[in-house]
Design a protein around this motif. Structure first.
Motif, PDB file in Angstrom:
ATOM      1  N   GLY A  52       0.833  -1.197   0.000  1.00  0.00           N
ATOM      2  CA  GLY A  52       0.000   0.000   0.000  1.00  0.00           C
ATOM      3  C   GLY A  52       0.864   1.240   0.000  1.00  0.00           C
ATOM      4  N   VAL A  53       0.300   2.317  -0.514  1.00  0.00           N
ATOM      5  CA  VAL A  53       1.049   3.576  -0.640  1.00  0.00           C
ATOM      6  C   VAL A  53       1.406   4.132   0.740  1.00  0.00           C
ATOM      7  N   PRO A  54       2.434   5.012   0.791  1.00  0.00           N
ATOM      8  CA  PRO A  54       2.788   5.627   2.059  1.00  0.00           C
ATOM      9  C   PRO A  54       1.568   6.318   2.675  1.00  0.00           C
ATOM     10  N   GLY A  55       1.366   6.102   3.961  1.00  0.00           N
ATOM     11  CA  GLY A  55       0.283   6.776   4.669  1.00  0.00           C
ATOM     12  C   GLY A  55      -1.023   6.010   4.670  1.00  0.00           C
ATOM     13  N   VAL A  56      -1.085   4.881   3.968  1.00  0.00           N
ATOM     14  CA  VAL A  56      -2.370   4.185   3.851  1.00  0.00           C
ATOM     15  C   VAL A  56      -2.771   3.531   5.177  1.00  0.00           C
ATOM     16  N   GLY A  57      -1.767   3.185   5.991  1.00  0.00           N
ATOM     17  CA  GLY A  57      -2.079   2.552   7.291  1.00  0.00           C
ATOM     18  C   GLY A  57      -1.561   1.127   7.387  1.00  0.00           C
ATOM     19  N   GLY A 127       6.799 -17.389  11.272  1.00  0.00           N
ATOM     20  CA  GLY A 127       5.880 -16.581  10.471  1.00  0.00           C
ATOM     21  C   GLY A 127       6.239 -15.106  10.546  1.00  0.00           C
ATOM     22  N   PHE A 128       5.509 -14.302   9.780  1.00  0.00           N
ATOM     23  CA  PHE A 128       5.740 -12.855   9.791  1.00  0.00           C
ATOM     24  C   PHE A 128       4.634 -12.133   9.043  1.00  0.00           C
ATOM     25  N   ILE A 129       4.485 -10.871   9.380  1.00  0.00           N
ATOM     26  CA  ILE A 129       3.704  -9.973   8.525  1.00  0.00           C
ATOM     27  C   ILE A 129       4.691  -8.915   8.078  1.00  0.00           C
ATOM     28  N   LEU A 130       5.007  -8.918   6.802  1.00  0.00           N
ATOM     29  CA  LEU A 130       5.971  -7.957   6.273  1.00  0.00           C
ATOM     30  C   LEU A 130       5.240  -6.688   5.861  1.00  0.00           C
ATOM     31  N   ASP A 131       5.835  -5.559   6.215  1.00  0.00           N
ATOM     32  CA  ASP A 131       5.225  -4.264   5.899  1.00  0.00           C
ATOM     33  C   ASP A 131       6.323  -3.390   5.288  1.00  0.00           C
ATOM     34  N   GLY A 132       6.093  -2.955   4.062  1.00  0.00           N
ATOM     35  CA  GLY A 132       7.107  -2.126   3.382  1.00  0.00           C
ATOM     36  C   GLY A 132       8.103  -2.960   2.589  1.00  0.00           C
ATOM     37  N   PHE A 133       7.872  -4.240   2.498  1.00  0.00           N
ATOM     38  CA  PHE A 133       8.730  -5.149   1.743  1.00  0.00           C
ATOM     39  C   PHE A 133       7.869  -6.281   1.215  1.00  0.00           C
ATOM     40  N   PRO A 134       7.988  -6.698  -0.039  1.00  0.00           N
ATOM     41  CA  PRO A 134       8.860  -6.153  -1.073  1.00  0.00           C
ATOM     42  C   PRO A 134       8.303  -4.855  -1.667  1.00  0.00           C
ATOM     43  N   ARG A 135       9.223  -4.021  -2.112  1.00  0.00           N
ATOM     44  CA  ARG A 135       8.841  -2.718  -2.651  1.00  0.00           C
ATOM     45  C   ARG A 135       9.274  -2.547  -4.090  1.00  0.00           C
ATOM     46  N   THR A 136       9.967  -3.536  -4.611  1.00  0.00           N
ATOM     47  CA  THR A 136      10.343  -3.514  -6.030  1.00  0.00           C
ATOM     48  C   THR A 136      10.104  -4.925  -6.566  1.00  0.00           C
ATOM     49  N   ARG A 138      12.174  -6.690  -8.142  1.00  0.00           N
ATOM     50  CA  ARG A 138      13.335  -7.546  -7.837  1.00  0.00           C
ATOM     51  C   ARG A 138      13.234  -8.121  -6.411  1.00  0.00           C
ATOM     52  N   GLN A 139      12.816  -7.266  -5.466  1.00  0.00           N
ATOM     53  CA  GLN A 139      12.661  -7.764  -4.092  1.00  0.00           C
ATOM     54  C   GLN A 139      11.581  -8.857  -4.051  1.00  0.00           C
ATOM     55  N   ALA A 140      10.500  -8.648  -4.792  1.00  0.00           N
ATOM     56  CA  ALA A 140       9.411  -9.638  -4.797  1.00  0.00           C
ATOM     57  C   ALA A 140       9.887 -10.949  -5.416  1.00  0.00           C
ATOM     58  N   GLU A 141      10.669 -10.847  -6.488  1.00  0.00           N
ATOM     59  CA  GLU A 141      11.145 -12.065  -7.148  1.00  0.00           C
ATOM     60  C   GLU A 141      12.065 -12.858  -6.227  1.00  0.00           C
ATOM     61  N   ILE A 142      12.946 -12.129  -5.542  1.00  0.00           N
ATOM     62  CA  ILE A 142      13.885 -12.835  -4.655  1.00  0.00           C
ATOM     63  C   ILE A 142      13.125 -13.474  -3.488  1.00  0.00           C
ATOM     64  N   LEU A 143      12.182 -12.727  -2.933  1.00  0.00           N
ATOM     65  CA  LEU A 143      11.386 -13.293  -1.834  1.00  0.00           C
ATOM     66  C   LEU A 143      10.652 -14.548  -2.304  1.00  0.00           C
ATOM     67  N   ASN A 144      10.140 -14.470  -3.523  1.00  0.00           N
ATOM     68  CA  ASN A 144       9.402 -15.598  -4.088  1.00  0.00           C
ATOM     69  C   ASN A 144      10.293 -16.821  -4.304  1.00  0.00           C
ATOM     70  N   GLN A 229       4.361   4.755  -7.096  1.00  0.00           N
ATOM     71  CA  GLN A 229       3.701   4.448  -8.388  1.00  0.00           C
ATOM     72  C   GLN A 229       4.685   3.811  -9.355  1.00  0.00           C
ATOM     73  N   GLU A 230       5.913   4.326  -9.349  1.00  0.00           N
ATOM     74  CA  GLU A 230       6.891   3.866 -10.334  1.00  0.00           C
ATOM     75  C   GLU A 230       7.463   2.480  -9.987  1.00  0.00           C
ATOM     76  N   LYS A 231       7.881   2.311  -8.725  1.00  0.00           N
ATOM     77  CA  LYS A 231       8.629   1.094  -8.370  1.00  0.00           C
ATOM     78  C   LYS A 231       7.789   0.032  -7.660  1.00  0.00           C
ATOM     79  N   SER A 232       6.839   0.465  -6.847  1.00  0.00           N
ATOM     80  CA  SER A 232       6.151  -0.513  -5.995  1.00  0.00           C
ATOM     81  C   SER A 232       4.811  -0.972  -6.551  1.00  0.00           C
ATOM     82  N   GLN A 233       4.156  -0.098  -7.317  1.00  0.00           N
ATOM     83  CA  GLN A 233       2.865  -0.515  -7.876  1.00  0.00           C
ATOM     84  C   GLN A 233       2.978  -1.812  -8.694  1.00  0.00           C
ATOM     85  N   PRO A 234       4.061  -1.979  -9.497  1.00  0.00           N
ATOM     86  CA  PRO A 234       4.171  -3.235 -10.244  1.00  0.00           C
ATOM     87  C   PRO A 234       4.190  -4.480  -9.351  1.00  0.00           C
ATOM     88  N   VAL A 235       4.572  -4.313  -8.083  1.00  0.00           N
ATOM     89  CA  VAL A 235       4.589  -5.469  -7.163  1.00  0.00           C
ATOM     90  C   VAL A 235       3.159  -5.981  -6.939  1.00  0.00           C
TER      91      VAL A 235
END
Ligand SMILES: Nc1ncnc2c1ncn2[C@@H]1O[C@H](COP(=O)(O)OP(=O)(O)O)[C@@H](O)[C@H]1O
Length: 278
Positions: A52-57, A127-136, A138-144, A229-235
């Motif tokens: 979610g975008v910055p500030g969404v909660g 377990g975990f709840i990740l917040d703010g990651f992945p943000r690109t 590449r980060q999503a692919e590596i996590l996957n 919008q540029e880097k994280s939305q594609p995630v």
């Protein structure tokens, strides 16, 4: 890149593989995994991501769910801020990047995240709840590659209130909890209903210790929204394609949104059971 290699090693006990193919399956799987058949205890290896975008909660709802489910809430923004506060060798470099609203390099983020996961593992966390990651992507692919994420919750809120929400954010410099002093009253327009969000005020012991994040200025918030919008939305699309994305439109502040989020996650009954047991 030793730390990155550690994160990529799928041998850690916190990393478990579960095969889920659709969001619906993911949500109903969560429900069955919550019960041990006796209506009480739970299995704490949820591996969830909050987008979610910055500030969404994200921080607010991820932290509430982490208490409810008994899994750690790991916010990479907090890891970055802790590193900054530690005045370690990375501090100056990080301060410059963060205060401009830019993203920290993947290498640094993986390093900080690996250390946090290892420290948690040593304490018996699972377990975990990740917040703010992945943000690109590449980060999503590596996590996957290294683990199976069960569910990705994409929090959404009307854009015109985001900057106002970010500017109202405060953190207790002692306990680290987040609050919000903004009182939001967005008018109904273009067929959209109005929205009110009450401030999230601190208890008296935190009230005198509130600080504003250095990157919560109007200029930097706007840059962070642009970078999102540029880097994280594609995630979002990355997880949508994997069938793991659950979109959730926040209907308002915490009193309206929290019960609806629990309902969307099939956790509403779980909360009732937990409070009955407590
Ligand atoms: N996964 C990440 N990748 C790169 N930079 C990150 C990541 N997580 C946090 N950061 C850095 O920390 C800053 C604060 O992050 P966060 O608290 O998650 O902010 P936000 O309120 O924008 O969601 C970001 O602007 C960025 O500089």
């Amino acid at each position: 890149m030793a730390a990155l290699t550690r994160l990529m090693k799928p041998t850690s006990t916190i990393i478990t593989r579960r095969s889920l193919s659709t969001t619906t399956a993911a949500v109903s799987d969560i429900q069955s995994s919550l019960s041990d058949g006796k209506g009480g205890s739970s299995r704490n290896n949820f591996q969830w991501v909050f987008l979610g975008v910055p500030g969404v909660g994200k921080g607010t709802y991820a932290s509430r769910l982490s208490s409810l489910l008994g899994v750690p809430h790991i916010a990479t923004g907090d890891l970055v801020r802790n590193e900054l506060a530690s005045k370690g060798p990375l501090s100056n470099q990080l301060a410059e990047i963060v205060n401009q609203g830019k993203l920290v390099s993947d290498e640094i983020i993986f390093n900080l995240l690996s250390k946090r996961l290892e420290a948690g593992e040593a304490k018996g966390e699972s377990g975990f709840i990740l917040d703010g990651f992945p943000r690109t992507i590449r980060q999503a692919e590596i996590l996957n590659e290294v683990t199976e994420i069960d569910l990705v919750v994409n929090l959404k809120l009307r854009e015109d209130v985001l900057v106002e929400k970010c500017l109202g954010r405060r953190i207790c410099s002692e306990c680290g909890k987040g609050f919000n002093v903004a009182s939001i009253n967005a008018k109904a327009e273009n067929g959209r209903p109005g929205m009110s969000m009450a401030p999230l005020l601190p208890p008296s012991h935190c009230a005198s210790k509130l600080v504003t994040r250095a990157d919560d200025t109007e200029e930097v918030v706007k840059e962070r929204l642009r970078i999102y919008q540029e880097k994280s939305q594609p995630v979002e699309g990355f997880y949508r394609d994997l069938g793991k994305l659950m979109e959730f439109d926040l209907p308002g502040g915490i009193p309206e949104s929290w019960p609806k989020l629990l309902e969307a996650l099939n956790l509403d009954e779980y909360e009732v059971k937990r409070s009955a047991v407590a």
